[in-house]
Design a protein around this motif. Structure first.
Motif, PDB file in Angstrom:
ATOM      1  N   GLN A   1       0.810  -1.223   0.000  1.00  0.00           N
ATOM      2  CA  GLN A   1       0.000   0.000   0.000  1.00  0.00           C
ATOM      3  C   GLN A   1       0.840   1.268   0.000  1.00  0.00           C
ATOM      4  N   LYS A   2       2.166   1.084   0.092  1.00  0.00           N
ATOM      5  CA  LYS A   2       3.099   2.218   0.150  1.00  0.00           C
ATOM      6  C   LYS A   2       2.730   3.205   1.269  1.00  0.00           C
ATOM      7  N   ASP A   3       2.436   2.652   2.434  1.00  0.00           N
ATOM      8  CA  ASP A   3       2.050   3.488   3.577  1.00  0.00           C
ATOM      9  C   ASP A   3       3.219   3.581   4.562  1.00  0.00           C
ATOM     10  N   VAL A   4       3.971   4.676   4.446  1.00  0.00           N
ATOM     11  CA  VAL A   4       5.197   4.809   5.226  1.00  0.00           C
ATOM     12  C   VAL A   4       4.917   4.901   6.728  1.00  0.00           C
ATOM     13  N   GLU A   5       3.918   5.667   7.098  1.00  0.00           N
ATOM     14  CA  GLU A   5       3.673   5.882   8.531  1.00  0.00           C
ATOM     15  C   GLU A   5       3.274   4.613   9.263  1.00  0.00           C
TER      16      GLU A   5
ATOM     17  N   PRO B   1      13.472  -2.278 -15.886  1.00  0.00           N
ATOM     18  CA  PRO B   1      14.014  -2.766 -14.611  1.00  0.00           C
ATOM     19  C   PRO B   1      13.528  -1.922 -13.436  1.00  0.00           C
ATOM     20  N   ASN B   2      13.178  -2.581 -12.354  1.00  0.00           N
ATOM     21  CA  ASN B   2      12.668  -1.904 -11.167  1.00  0.00           C
ATOM     22  C   ASN B   2      13.795  -1.826 -10.133  1.00  0.00           C
ATOM     23  N   THR B   3      14.605  -0.801 -10.269  1.00  0.00           N
ATOM     24  CA  THR B   3      15.816  -0.734  -9.437  1.00  0.00           C
ATOM     25  C   THR B   3      15.522  -0.326  -8.001  1.00  0.00           C
ATOM     26  N   SER B   4      14.278   0.036  -7.717  1.00  0.00           N
ATOM     27  CA  SER B   4      13.986   0.457  -6.341  1.00  0.00           C
ATOM     28  C   SER B   4      14.139  -0.693  -5.352  1.00  0.00           C
ATOM     29  N   VAL B   5      14.113  -1.926  -5.846  1.00  0.00           N
ATOM     30  CA  VAL B   5      14.276  -3.048  -4.927  1.00  0.00           C
ATOM     31  C   VAL B   5      15.733  -3.248  -4.523  1.00  0.00           C
ATOM     32  N   VAL B   6      16.645  -2.553  -5.227  1.00  0.00           N
ATOM     33  CA  VAL B   6      18.069  -2.699  -4.892  1.00  0.00           C
ATOM     34  C   VAL B   6      18.403  -1.749  -3.746  1.00  0.00           C
ATOM     35  N   LEU B   7      19.028  -2.308  -2.726  1.00  0.00           N
ATOM     36  CA  LEU B   7      19.256  -1.516  -1.513  1.00  0.00           C
ATOM     37  C   LEU B   7      20.538  -0.708  -1.529  1.00  0.00           C
TER      38      LEU B   7
ATOM     39  N   ILE C   1      10.543   0.335   1.418  1.00  0.00           N
ATOM     40  CA  ILE C   1       9.394   1.242   1.464  1.00  0.00           C
ATOM     41  C   ILE C   1       9.872   2.690   1.359  1.00  0.00           C
ATOM     42  N   TYR C   2      10.925   2.998   2.101  1.00  0.00           N
ATOM     43  CA  TYR C   2      11.498   4.350   2.010  1.00  0.00           C
ATOM     44  C   TYR C   2      12.021   4.621   0.608  1.00  0.00           C
ATOM     45  N   ALA C   3      12.705   3.624   0.061  1.00  0.00           N
ATOM     46  CA  ALA C   3      13.300   3.804  -1.263  1.00  0.00           C
ATOM     47  C   ALA C   3      12.213   4.078  -2.304  1.00  0.00           C
ATOM     48  N   GLU C   4      11.114   3.315  -2.207  1.00  0.00           N
ATOM     49  CA  GLU C   4      10.038   3.506  -3.175  1.00  0.00           C
ATOM     50  C   GLU C   4       9.385   4.875  -3.026  1.00  0.00           C
ATOM     51  N   ALA C   5       9.482   5.430  -1.789  1.00  0.00           N
ATOM     52  CA  ALA C   5       8.946   6.768  -1.564  1.00  0.00           C
ATOM     53  C   ALA C   5      10.008   7.834  -1.832  1.00  0.00           C
ATOM     54  N   LYS C   6      11.114   7.375  -2.389  1.00  0.00           N
ATOM     55  CA  LYS C   6      12.262   8.230  -2.695  1.00  0.00           C
ATOM     56  C   LYS C   6      12.829   8.930  -1.460  1.00  0.00           C
ATOM     57  N   ARG C   7      12.622   8.331  -0.293  1.00  0.00           N
ATOM     58  CA  ARG C   7      13.206   8.902   0.923  1.00  0.00           C
ATOM     59  C   ARG C   7      14.534   8.195   1.195  1.00  0.00           C
TER      60      ARG C   7
END
Length: 639
Positions: free
Chosen positions: A449-453, A550-556, A479-485
């Motif tokens: 759900q991309k719910d950071v809080e 490619p979905n690079t957001s999964v790369v830490l 989750i942070y990465a996907e939110a670009k945080r």
DNA sequence: AAGCGGCTCC
């Protein structure tokens, strides 16, 4: 024949009316025999209470028959289980027969039956009646103690064994080993084992089994290696132990060694090896064992069939599992639960629920595990209303109290369906304290759900409940990465590092011609690594053409975007897939197993690849199966 | 007349 004096004596201890006033039931049975003077065995066995026993005795005395006609074990059980009823003593006094054997056979029946506590009670009664226990008494009581985990009674028996001089009897010593070990006194058991003047194969087998059950697999194997001679049970105990401890490979290795030593598996061995095959996804060995089982007549064995079902399911062969299930003449709740769980794992929720309904129609009662399967089916397919209803039905219709796992399923179901608020309310109002798994499921939902809080809230609990589990940090960081945080993502990774949490290495495996090939991420040590990378690059071109991004957001890791891509392309499941494509015939189904959950990018990639190469790709991950075909996945992207 | 085993799951 009973001496007259004793007979009179016993008769006089009975109230007069016993001679003449038989209960209707006994009267009927006596009347049925009409004038036949000798009671049949049926008539004589026909007493269940002290009252009826007295009547039978009265009948025997009245008709001048010897009391030795009485079925003595029955006399013993009727008398001894009724406090303050000393009639047995009087009867035994009239009969020339070693009393203890009578008590023993009664004891044995009780110890092997369903009312095991009565065996313990009978044993205490024997001591009140001054009957001295013999070797068999001790053996039967110990059996009862083991069943009831009654160590205090067991210690009394142990004392008797010492006192009566049975301490060199191997059978009794083995029973004691078993008793102490199963009652949680492993150290005492070990001590006893160490000081035994001699041991036989059973002694060793008991120790191996119990150590392995406790998780002490290394010590179990140590003993297995040391023991002077092994029988089938020794091998089976060790193989079962390995499976139990998650060492399926060792189990299979040992099984092959056992076969080489000339021993043939029995049903129990087969169950253990099949469980190992299920863990490993070792379909070929599983099939071989299946054939062997059919040849050996194990087909009628419910345990074997249940494990076969589980094996086929975990190897991705739902159809074969169904076939075994269909052929079974008798099914237990385990058979149904395994099948329901299997359908759930393969994302076939409708069929799973249909099977559950069919099961109910046959009159079979579901248990906790059945409901886990049903709830899994609902959560894998997002059937929220059905899941809620089943959860309510557990307590309401079947009187089953939900366990933490069932709550976990519900949290998973609600949070993945996007009902995060309801999931949260559900968690905080649970009657059981939520554990890491519960908050972990919630966290997984937060990610979708991309719910950071909400995710941060889950992490606060997980930091206390399960601070060393790497998976949660990785999800949070993602989750942070996907939110670009990015800074927060980095902070989580630093926290992970500071706490000394290590990332579980991901691996994937594929079996080609009976040989299992394992890949870890970034694997360039494989002999065919060069070729794998080359073919991947060609494949990638076609994939991009089909719209793959490619979905690079999964790369830490902190690295440049193109570096991240490279990293992504070396995920273990991708390496295994390309290796599979290289080494199988066109059109053949590819089967891959992974120790973790399949990553999002790989999931997207596999869909596209299944279309390009026109093949089915079956992936078993930690949670479930994904079957990729014609550009789609059987999970319908809900996982 | 005795003593050692197996399955579904988080």
């Amino acid at each position: 024949m009973l001496p007259m004096v004793q007979s009179v004596c016993l008769a006089s201890s009975l109230p007069n009316h016993y001679h003449t006033h038989l209960s209707p039931k006994l009267k009927r049975s006596f009347d049925a025999k009409n004038n036949v003077q000798i009671p049949t065995s049926e008539t004589l066995y026909n007493f269940n209470s002290p009252f009826e026993l007295k009547q039978v005795v009265a009948f025997l005395i009245k008709t001048n028959k010897p009391l030795s006609l009485l079925p003595l074990p029955r006399v013993a059980s009727v008398c001894a289980l009724t406090p303050n009823f000393s009639f047995a003593q009087q009867i035994f006094n009239c009969i020339e027969q070693p009393e203890v054997s009578v008590w023993n056979s009664c004891l044995r029946n009780l110890a092997e039956g369903n009312c095991v506590t009565n065996a313990i009670f009978l044993f205490h009664q024997m001591r009140i009646y001054n009957v001295v226990p013999d070797i068999f008494t001790c053996s039967f009581v110990l059996k009862a103690c083991v069943k009831l985990l009654d160590l205090s009674c067991g210690k009394i028996v142990h004392a008797y064994i010492e006192k009566l001089g049975f301490q060199s009897n191997l059978v009794l010593l083995n029973a004691l080993l078993h008793l102490y070990a199963t009652c949680g006194a492993m150290a005492d058991s070990m001590l006893l084992f160490d000081k035994m003047p001699q041991r036989d194969v059973v002694s060793w087998n008991i120790m191996i089994t119990q150590l392995a059950k406790k998780g002490d697999i290394d010590e179990a194997f140590e003993l297995f290696s040391q023991m002077p001679e092994r029988n089938l049970r020794s091998w089976t105990a060790m193989i079962t132990g390995f499976v139990h401890c998650g060492k399926a490979k060792e189990a299979v290795r040992l099984f092959k060694e056992m076969e080489e030593s000339g021993l043939s598996a029995n049903e129990v061995t087969v169950v253990a090896v099949l469980a190992a095959c299920a863990d490993l996804g070792a379909l070929e060995l599983g099939r071989r064992i299946h054939e062997y089982s059919n040849k050996s007549g194990f087909k009628r064995n419910v345990h074997v069939c249940n494990t076969l079902i589980d094996m086929y399911i975990k190897c991705g062969f739902l159809e074969a599992a169904k076939a075994v299930f269909e052929e079974m003449k008798e099914r237990t709740i385990v058979s149904w639960s395994a099948m329901i769980q299997g359908l759930a794992m393969h994302g076939q929720a409708d069929e799973a629920l249909e099977l559950f309904n069919n099961m109910i129609k046959t009159g079979m009662k579901p248990n906790e595990v059945t409901f886990l399967g049903v709830l899994h089916a609902c959560s894998h397919m997002g059937l929220v209303n059905e899941g809620r209803e089943f959860f309510a039905s557990m307590t309401r219709d079947y009187n089953i109290t939900p366990q933490i796992e069932h709550y976990g399923c519900m949290v998973d179901l609600l949070s993945r369906a996007g009902l995060l608020k309801e999931a949260y309310e559900f968690i905080v109002s649970m009657p059981i304290k939520p554990n890491g798994v519960i908050w972990g499921s919630f966290l997984g939902g937060c990610r979708i759900q991309k719910d950071v809080e909400m995710a941060e809230e889950a992490m606060r609990h997980l930091g206390i409940l399960d601070p060393l589990n790497d998976g949660y940090y990785i999800i949070m960081s993602n989750i942070y990465a996907e939110a670009k945080r990015w800074e927060d993502a980095a902070r989580v990774r630093k926290l992970m590092k500071d706490r000394g949490v290590k990332k579980t290495p991901g691996w994937s495996s594929i079996t080609i011609a009976g040989v299992m090939h394992e890949f870890v991420a970034g694997d360039d040590n494989h002999p065919q690594a060069e070729e794998i990378f080359e073919i991947w690059d060609k494949l990638l071109e076609q994939m991009r053409f089909k719209g793959y991004v490619p979905n690079t957001s999964v790369v830490l890791l902190d690295m440049e975007e193109n570096e991240k891509e490279k990293y992504l392309y070396r995920h273990s499941e991708k390496l295994a897939l390309v290796f599979g494509l290289m080494n199988t015939k066109p059109g053949e189904t590819i089967r891959i197993m992974k120790n973790l959950r399949v990553c999002e990018d790989c999931h997207a990639a596999f869909k596209v690849i299944s279309e390009i190469v026109k093949r089915e790709i079956v992936v078993r991950d930690r949670n479930r199966f994904h079957c990729f075909k014609d550009g789609l996945c059987s999970c319908k992207d809900y996982w």
